[in-house]
Design a protein around this motif. Structure first.
Motif, mmCIF file in Angstrom:
data_model
loop_
_atom_site.group_PDB
_atom_site.id
_atom_site.type_symbol
_atom_site.label_atom_id
_atom_site.label_comp_id
_atom_site.label_asym_id
_atom_site.label_seq_id
_atom_site.Cartn_x
_atom_site.Cartn_y
_atom_site.Cartn_z
ATOM 1 N N LEU A 23 -3.538 -3.607 5.389
ATOM 2 C CA LEU A 23 -3.510 -2.150 5.382
ATOM 3 C C LEU A 23 -3.868 -1.648 3.995
ATOM 4 N N ARG A 24 -4.450 -0.454 3.963
ATOM 5 C CA ARG A 24 -4.764 0.146 2.674
ATOM 6 C C ARG A 24 -4.357 1.613 2.688
ATOM 7 N N ARG A 25 -4.133 2.110 1.492
ATOM 8 C CA ARG A 25 -3.763 3.510 1.323
ATOM 9 C C ARG A 25 -4.932 4.392 1.752
ATOM 10 N N TYR A 62 0.584 -2.295 -3.511
ATOM 11 C CA TYR A 62 0.017 -3.491 -2.871
ATOM 12 C C TYR A 62 -0.854 -3.154 -1.658
ATOM 13 N N CYS A 63 -0.708 -1.980 -1.089
ATOM 14 C CA CYS A 63 -1.484 -1.610 0.106
ATOM 15 C C CYS A 63 -2.898 -1.186 -0.300
ATOM 16 N N ALA A 69 0.249 -7.215 5.789
ATOM 17 C CA ALA A 69 1.609 -6.671 5.726
ATOM 18 C C ALA A 69 2.616 -7.781 5.450
ATOM 19 N N GLY A 70 2.455 -8.920 6.099
ATOM 20 C CA GLY A 70 3.358 -10.045 5.882
ATOM 21 C C GLY A 70 3.279 -10.589 4.467
ATOM 22 N N ALA A 71 2.077 -10.654 3.904
ATOM 23 C CA ALA A 71 1.910 -11.143 2.529
ATOM 24 C C ALA A 71 2.532 -10.178 1.527
ATOM 25 N N ILE A 72 2.418 -8.877 1.780
ATOM 26 C CA ILE A 72 3.056 -7.890 0.907
ATOM 27 C C ILE A 72 4.567 -8.055 0.969
ATOM 28 N N ALA A 73 5.112 -8.208 2.172
ATOM 29 C CA ALA A 73 6.561 -8.393 2.334
ATOM 30 C C ALA A 73 7.024 -9.669 1.631
ATOM 31 N N GLY A 101 1.037 7.976 8.789
ATOM 32 C CA GLY A 101 -0.402 8.149 8.686
ATOM 33 C C GLY A 101 -0.931 7.999 7.270
ATOM 34 N N LEU A 102 -0.120 7.426 6.372
ATOM 35 C CA LEU A 102 -0.537 7.285 4.972
ATOM 36 C C LEU A 102 -1.345 6.009 4.736
ATOM 37 N N LEU A 103 -1.272 5.069 5.672
ATOM 38 C CA LEU A 103 -1.996 3.800 5.575
ATOM 39 C C LEU A 103 -2.986 3.698 6.723
ATOM 40 N N GLN A 104 -4.020 2.924 6.510
ATOM 41 C CA GLN A 104 -4.972 2.629 7.578
ATOM 42 C C GLN A 104 -5.320 1.152 7.529
ATOM 43 N N ARG A 105 -5.744 0.643 8.660
ATOM 44 C CA ARG A 105 -6.150 -0.775 8.719
ATOM 45 C C ARG A 105 -7.385 -1.000 7.893
ATOM 46 N N GLN A 106 -7.386 -2.106 7.168
ATOM 47 C CA GLN A 106 -8.566 -2.477 6.391
ATOM 48 C C GLN A 106 -9.609 -3.021 7.356
ATOM 49 N N GLU A 107 -10.778 -2.463 7.331
ATOM 50 C CA GLU A 107 -11.865 -2.907 8.219
ATOM 51 C C GLU A 107 -12.785 -3.827 7.483
#
Length: 107
Positions: A23-25, A62-63, A69-73, A101-107
């Motif tokens: 995920l990214r900001r 980190y986003c 998400a798991g690696a950030i955690a 809605g502050l994050l979106q999937r990294q494409e």
């Protein structure tokens, strides 16, 4: 101003966010890191502001789309080993930021 906090009413995992998803900001969300390590966010789409504690600010940083998400955690759990259930709480915070809605999937 709403205050998403790590540990605030969260006991589950990523709340529908797969741990292997990066995920990214959102680019248009404004952020300001404060002297105490906390962070203020402003979402121009909803006109809402949010306050993140220092751990939440680390998650926000980190986003960037590079880590899942798991690696950030995992990283937060490693950085803050004395915090109980940090991995679970970090996943919950990621889910909250995504639901807002502050994050979106990294494409």
């Amino acid at each position: 101003m709403a205050e998403p906090q790590i540990g605030a009413g969260s006991t589950g995992g990523a709340g529908g966010i797969a741990e292997d998803v990066a995920l990214r900001r959102r680019d248009d969300v404004e952020s300001e890191i404060l002297a105490d390590g906390s962070c203020l966010l402003f979402d121009p789409r909803s006109n809402n502001g949010y306050a993140l504690n220092a751990a939440g600010a680390l998650i926000w940083d980190y986003c960037d789309g590079a880590l899942s998400a798991g690696a950030i955690a995992d990283e937060l759990a490693h950085l803050l080993p004395d915090a109980p259930d940090m991995r679970t709480q970090a996943l919950a915070m990621i889910a909250t930021l995504s639901q807002l809605g502050l994050l979106q999937r990294q494409e």
